[in-house]
Design a protein around this motif. Structure first.
Motif, PDB file in Angstrom:
ATOM      1  N   ILE A   1      48.918  34.940  35.890  1.00 10.00           N
ATOM      2  CA  ILE A   1      49.686  33.693  36.035  1.00 10.00           C
ATOM      3  C   ILE A   1      50.492  33.704  37.331  1.00 10.00           C
ATOM      4  CG2 ILE A   1      51.622  32.373  35.060  1.00 10.00           C
ATOM      5  CD1 ILE A   1      50.534  33.239  32.258  1.00 10.00           C
ATOM      6  N   ILE A   2      51.130  34.852  37.643  1.00 10.72           N
ATOM      7  CA  ILE A   2      51.934  34.959  38.874  1.00 10.72           C
ATOM      8  C   ILE A   2      51.047  34.773  40.106  1.00 10.72           C
ATOM      9  CG2 ILE A   2      53.285  36.560  40.304  1.00 10.72           C
ATOM     10  CD1 ILE A   2      54.345  37.742  37.626  1.00 10.72           C
ATOM     11  N   ILE A   3      49.864  35.431  40.085  1.00 14.33           N
ATOM     12  CA  ILE A   3      48.949  35.324  41.233  1.00 14.33           C
ATOM     13  C   ILE A   3      48.446  33.888  41.393  1.00 14.33           C
ATOM     14  CG2 ILE A   3      46.680  36.038  42.094  1.00 14.33           C
ATOM     15  CD1 ILE A   3      47.270  38.810  40.893  1.00 14.33           C
ATOM     16  N   MET A   4      48.096  33.244  40.269  1.00 17.16           N
ATOM     17  CA  MET A   4      47.622  31.858  40.332  1.00 17.16           C
ATOM     18  C   MET A   4      48.709  30.921  40.843  1.00 17.16           C
ATOM     19  SD  MET A   4      44.464  31.351  39.758  1.00 17.16           S
ATOM     20  CE  MET A   4      44.568  29.586  39.671  1.00 17.16           C
ATOM     21  N   LEU A   5      49.938  31.151  40.420  1.00 14.01           N
ATOM     22  CA  LEU A   5      51.061  30.339  40.908  1.00 14.01           C
ATOM     23  C   LEU A   5      51.246  30.502  42.418  1.00 14.01           C
ATOM     24  CD1 LEU A   5      53.727  30.731  38.061  1.00 14.01           C
ATOM     25  CD2 LEU A   5      52.521  28.645  38.716  1.00 14.01           C
ATOM     26  N   THR A   6      51.022  31.727  42.910  1.00 15.61           N
ATOM     27  CA  THR A   6      51.136  31.977  44.352  1.00 15.61           C
ATOM     28  C   THR A   6      50.034  31.232  45.108  1.00 15.61           C
ATOM     29  OG1 THR A   6      51.940  34.187  43.795  1.00 15.61           O
ATOM     30  CG2 THR A   6      51.397  33.776  46.093  1.00 15.61           C
ATOM     31  N   VAL A   7      48.819  31.263  44.558  1.00 11.34           N
ATOM     32  CA  VAL A   7      47.697  30.530  45.179  1.00 11.34           C
ATOM     33  C   VAL A   7      48.015  29.037  45.244  1.00 11.34           C
ATOM     34  CG1 VAL A   7      45.279  29.840  44.870  1.00 11.34           C
ATOM     35  CG2 VAL A   7      45.941  32.213  44.514  1.00 11.34           C
ATOM     36  N   ILE A   8      48.490  28.495  44.126  1.00  8.65           N
ATOM     37  CA  ILE A   8      48.823  27.063  44.064  1.00  8.65           C
ATOM     38  C   ILE A   8      49.972  26.742  45.025  1.00  8.65           C
ATOM     39  CG2 ILE A   8      49.751  25.249  42.558  1.00  8.65           C
ATOM     40  CD1 ILE A   8      48.233  26.722  40.234  1.00  8.65           C
ATOM     41  N   SER A   9      50.988  27.613  45.049  1.00  9.14           N
ATOM     42  CA  SER A   9      52.137  27.385  45.946  1.00  9.14           C
ATOM     43  C   SER A   9      51.709  27.389  47.407  1.00  9.14           C
ATOM     44  CB  SER A   9      53.205  28.464  45.729  1.00  9.14           C
ATOM     45  OG  SER A   9      53.630  28.490  44.401  1.00  9.14           O
ATOM     46  N   GLY A  10      50.835  28.350  47.774  1.00 12.04           N
ATOM     47  CA  GLY A  10      50.342  28.419  49.151  1.00 12.04           C
ATOM     48  C   GLY A  10      49.660  27.127  49.574  1.00 12.04           C
ATOM     49  N   THR A  11      48.796  26.606  48.692  1.00 13.62           N
ATOM     50  CA  THR A  11      48.103  25.347  48.999  1.00 13.62           C
ATOM     51  C   THR A  11      49.089  24.185  49.102  1.00 13.62           C
ATOM     52  OG1 THR A  11      46.161  26.161  47.806  1.00 13.62           O
ATOM     53  CG2 THR A  11      46.237  23.807  48.256  1.00 13.62           C
ATOM     54  N   MET A  12      50.052  24.133  48.191  1.00 12.83           N
ATOM     55  CA  MET A  12      51.041  23.043  48.211  1.00 12.83           C
ATOM     56  C   MET A  12      51.892  23.084  49.479  1.00 12.83           C
ATOM     57  SD  MET A  12      50.524  21.137  45.703  1.00 12.83           S
ATOM     58  CE  MET A  12      49.525  21.161  44.235  1.00 12.83           C
ATOM     59  N   ILE A  13      52.237  24.286  49.925  1.00 10.03           N
ATOM     60  CA  ILE A  13      53.026  24.422  51.169  1.00 10.03           C
ATOM     61  C   ILE A  13      52.225  23.877  52.352  1.00 10.03           C
ATOM     62  CG2 ILE A  13      53.944  26.118  52.826  1.00 10.03           C
ATOM     63  CD1 ILE A  13      54.795  27.795  50.357  1.00 10.03           C
ATOM     64  N   VAL A  14      50.920  24.231  52.399  1.00  7.79           N
ATOM     65  CA  VAL A  14      50.064  23.733  53.485  1.00  7.79           C
ATOM     66  C   VAL A  14      49.997  22.207  53.464  1.00  7.79           C
ATOM     67  CG1 VAL A  14      47.690  23.667  54.364  1.00  7.79           C
ATOM     68  CG2 VAL A  14      48.667  25.821  53.600  1.00  7.79           C
ATOM     69  N   MET A  15      49.867  21.622  52.275  1.00  6.72           N
ATOM     70  CA  MET A  15      49.700  20.173  52.151  1.00  6.72           C
ATOM     71  C   MET A  15      50.976  19.397  52.482  1.00  6.72           C
ATOM     72  SD  MET A  15      47.427  20.039  48.674  1.00  6.72           S
ATOM     73  CE  MET A  15      47.361  18.271  48.559  1.00  6.72           C
ATOM     74  N   THR A  16      52.135  19.997  52.221  1.00  7.14           N
ATOM     75  CA  THR A  16      53.398  19.250  52.367  1.00  7.14           C
ATOM     76  C   THR A  16      54.205  19.627  53.609  1.00  7.14           C
ATOM     77  OG1 THR A  16      54.502  20.884  50.937  1.00  7.14           O
ATOM     78  CG2 THR A  16      53.626  18.907  49.875  1.00  7.14           C
ATOM     79  N   ALA A  17      53.840  20.724  54.277  1.00  7.45           N
ATOM     80  CA  ALA A  17      54.654  21.190  55.405  1.00  7.45           C
ATOM     81  C   ALA A  17      54.530  20.260  56.606  1.00  7.45           C
ATOM     82  CB  ALA A  17      54.245  22.607  55.796  1.00  7.45           C
ATOM     83  N   SER A  18      55.640  20.111  57.338  1.00  7.02           N
ATOM     84  CA  SER A  18      55.624  19.327  58.579  1.00  7.02           C
ATOM     85  C   SER A  18      55.799  20.235  59.799  1.00  7.02           C
ATOM     86  CB  SER A  18      56.755  18.288  58.557  1.00  7.02           C
ATOM     87  OG  SER A  18      58.003  18.943  58.404  1.00  7.02           O
ATOM     88  N   HIS A  19      55.834  21.559  59.554  1.00  9.15           N
ATOM     89  CA  HIS A  19      56.050  22.555  60.610  1.00  9.15           C
ATOM     90  C   HIS A  19      54.824  23.463  60.646  1.00  9.15           C
ATOM     91  CE1 HIS A  19      57.877  25.900  62.813  1.00  9.15           C
ATOM     92  NE2 HIS A  19      58.899  25.104  63.096  1.00  9.15           N
ATOM     93  N   TRP A  20      54.262  23.672  61.843  1.00  7.23           N
ATOM     94  CA  TRP A  20      53.018  24.442  61.947  1.00  7.23           C
ATOM     95  C   TRP A  20      53.163  25.862  61.426  1.00  7.23           C
ATOM     96  CZ3 TRP A  20      48.488  22.673  61.896  1.00  7.23           C
ATOM     97  CH2 TRP A  20      48.122  21.507  62.580  1.00  7.23           C
ATOM     98  N   LEU A  21      54.331  26.468  61.612  1.00  6.14           N
ATOM     99  CA  LEU A  21      54.522  27.843  61.126  1.00  6.14           C
ATOM    100  C   LEU A  21      54.463  27.898  59.599  1.00  6.14           C
ATOM    101  CD1 LEU A  21      55.016  30.754  62.013  1.00  6.14           C
ATOM    102  CD2 LEU A  21      57.482  30.341  61.808  1.00  6.14           C
ATOM    103  N   MET A  22      55.025  26.872  58.938  1.00  8.66           N
ATOM    104  CA  MET A  22      54.967  26.823  57.469  1.00  8.66           C
ATOM    105  C   MET A  22      53.525  26.611  56.984  1.00  8.66           C
ATOM    106  SD  MET A  22      57.822  27.492  56.178  1.00  8.66           S
ATOM    107  CE  MET A  22      57.436  27.091  54.494  1.00  8.66           C
ATOM    108  N   VAL A  23      52.752  25.842  57.747  1.00  6.09           N
ATOM    109  CA  VAL A  23      51.331  25.656  57.407  1.00  6.09           C
ATOM    110  C   VAL A  23      50.616  27.004  57.438  1.00  6.09           C
ATOM    111  CG1 VAL A  23      49.139  24.677  58.230  1.00  6.09           C
ATOM    112  CG2 VAL A  23      51.208  23.264  58.188  1.00  6.09           C
ATOM    113  N   TRP A  24      50.865  27.774  58.492  1.00  8.72           N
ATOM    114  CA  TRP A  24      50.221  29.090  58.637  1.00  8.72           C
ATOM    115  C   TRP A  24      50.669  30.035  57.520  1.00  8.72           C
ATOM    116  CZ3 TRP A  24      51.772  34.167  59.809  1.00  8.72           C
ATOM    117  CH2 TRP A  24      50.739  35.025  60.212  1.00  8.72           C
ATOM    118  N   ILE A  25      51.962  30.008  57.187  1.00  8.73           N
ATOM    119  CA  ILE A  25      52.484  30.861  56.104  1.00  8.73           C
ATOM    120  C   ILE A  25      51.827  30.483  54.769  1.00  8.73           C
ATOM    121  CG2 ILE A  25      54.556  31.354  54.716  1.00  8.73           C
ATOM    122  CD1 ILE A  25      56.150  31.185  57.373  1.00  8.73           C
ATOM    123  N   GLY A  26      51.650  29.169  54.532  1.00 12.36           N
ATOM    124  CA  GLY A  26      50.983  28.722  53.306  1.00 12.36           C
ATOM    125  C   GLY A  26      49.561  29.243  53.200  1.00 12.36           C
TER     126      GLY A  26
END
Length: 347
Positions: free
Chosen positions: A7-32
């Motif tokens: 569950i923790i790993i799946m939440l991290t996968v989902i969070s990473g994708t959500m960060i990429v989709m919602t970020a307005s900063h290129w560094l946050m996109v890369w981190i996602g």
């Protein structure tokens, strides 16, 4: 893998994708992207064996290279524009580098080699995540930078992807490899329409994810991984056999079914933009995909296993897997065509 860890790993996968989709900063996109990559590796190796290890290593090396190229594109853009904003128009060189990086993440040709190999080496459930959820983040960035993408580069990769996705799946007997080549072809269709109607790409992605999710769930329900094992499904689950038949036709894009919607609308949109050769080529290569879906249909529903199940002992156990989501998914994957006028308004 224990449920809390999963569950923790799946939440991290989902969070990473959500960060990429919602970020307005290129560094946050890369981190996602990095969060998503590092969390997906344990999911790929859920059933620990040498093949899964090899597949996870190939996936990691490819995605790490793509992340490096993406960061290089971000830095080139930063040097020219002096800002990190995603919505800012990209420098042409940065756009080419970023498009190449995102094509590697998606598995677009000529960077498609990892997709069949990785999908074949991992469990069905992990392959399902790899071919559906993992496509969302790169496509969301391509959607955002679509006005500044080099059209020749993207259309070349789209054409190659559709052709390779069609030719590559013709001689395959492993279901996971067939679905991987199907994914490459569908990514090609999405890349082809990206320049002209990004909203239509989202419609295509939604229908593709729905159909792929349903297909994998049916295969997992039957515990089948090869075309030959599909021929035994009629013996235990005749209804599921007919569902696979209809779903394969939908994936191939035949008119009465949901899979026809994106192909029809993409060909129409490309024709409106005075491109005749591109939709003609896409329609012709779609026949290759239809051929190997027809092979699966033939194996599943149009042939019978040589020996009848007349034994006193059951040679296959009863199904214990829950299929709560399967009925609505089958309906969505096959019966959405009447909604096309409403969906076309979204564009």
């Amino acid at each position: 893998m224990k449920p809390p860890i999963f569950i923790i790993i799946m939440l991290t996968v989902i969070s990473g994708t959500m960060i990429v989709m919602t970020a307005s900063h290129w560094l946050m996109v890369w981190i996602g992207f990095e969060m998503n990559l590092l969390a997906i590796i344990p999911i790929l190796m859920k059933k620990y064996n040498p093949r899964a290890t090899e597949a996870a290593t190939k996936y990691f090396l490819t995605q790490a290279t793509a992340s490096m190229l993406l960061m290089m594109g971000i830095i080139i853009n930063l040097l020219h524009s002096e800002q990190w904003t995603v919505s800012k128009d990209l420098n042409p060189m940065a756009s080419i580098v970023m498009t190449t990086a995102l094509a590697m993440k998606l598995g677009l040709a000529p960077f498609h080699f990892w997709v069949p190999e990785v999908t074949q080496g991992i469990p069905m459930s992990s392959g399902l995540i790899l071919l559906t959820w993992q496509k969302i983040a790169p496509l969301s960035i391509l959607y955002q930078i679509s006005p500044t993408i080099n059209p020749n580069l993207l259309l070349t990769m789209a054409t190659m992807s559709v052709m390779i996705g069609g030719w590559g799946g013709l001689n395959q007997t492993q279901l996971r490899k067939i679905m991987a080549y199907s994914s490459i072809a569908h990514m090609g269709w999405m890349a082809a329409i990206m320049m002209y109607s990004p909203t239509m790409m989202i419609l295509n992605l939604t229908i593709y994810i729905t159909m792929t999710l349903t297909t994998f769930m049916l295969f997992m329900y039957n515990s089948t991984t090869t075309t030959s094992s599909l021929s035994q499904t009629w013996n235990k689950t005749p209804l599921i056999t007919s569902f696979i038949l209809v779903l394969m036709m939908s994936l191939g894009g035949l008119p009465p079914l949901s899979g026809f919607i994106p192909k029809w609308m993409i060909i129409q949109e490309l024709t409106k933009n005075e491109m005749i050769m591109m939709p003609t080529l896409l329609a012709m290569t779609a026949l290759l995909n239809l051929y190997f879906y027809m092979r699966l249909t033939y194996t599943t529903a149009l042939t019978m296993f040589p020996s009848n199940n007349c034994m006193k002992m059951k040679w296959r156990f009863e199904r214990t897997k829950k299929t709560i989501l399967l009925p609505p998914l089958i309906v969505m994957s096959t019966m959405l065509l009447p909604l096309t006028p409403m969906l076309s308004i979204l564009d």
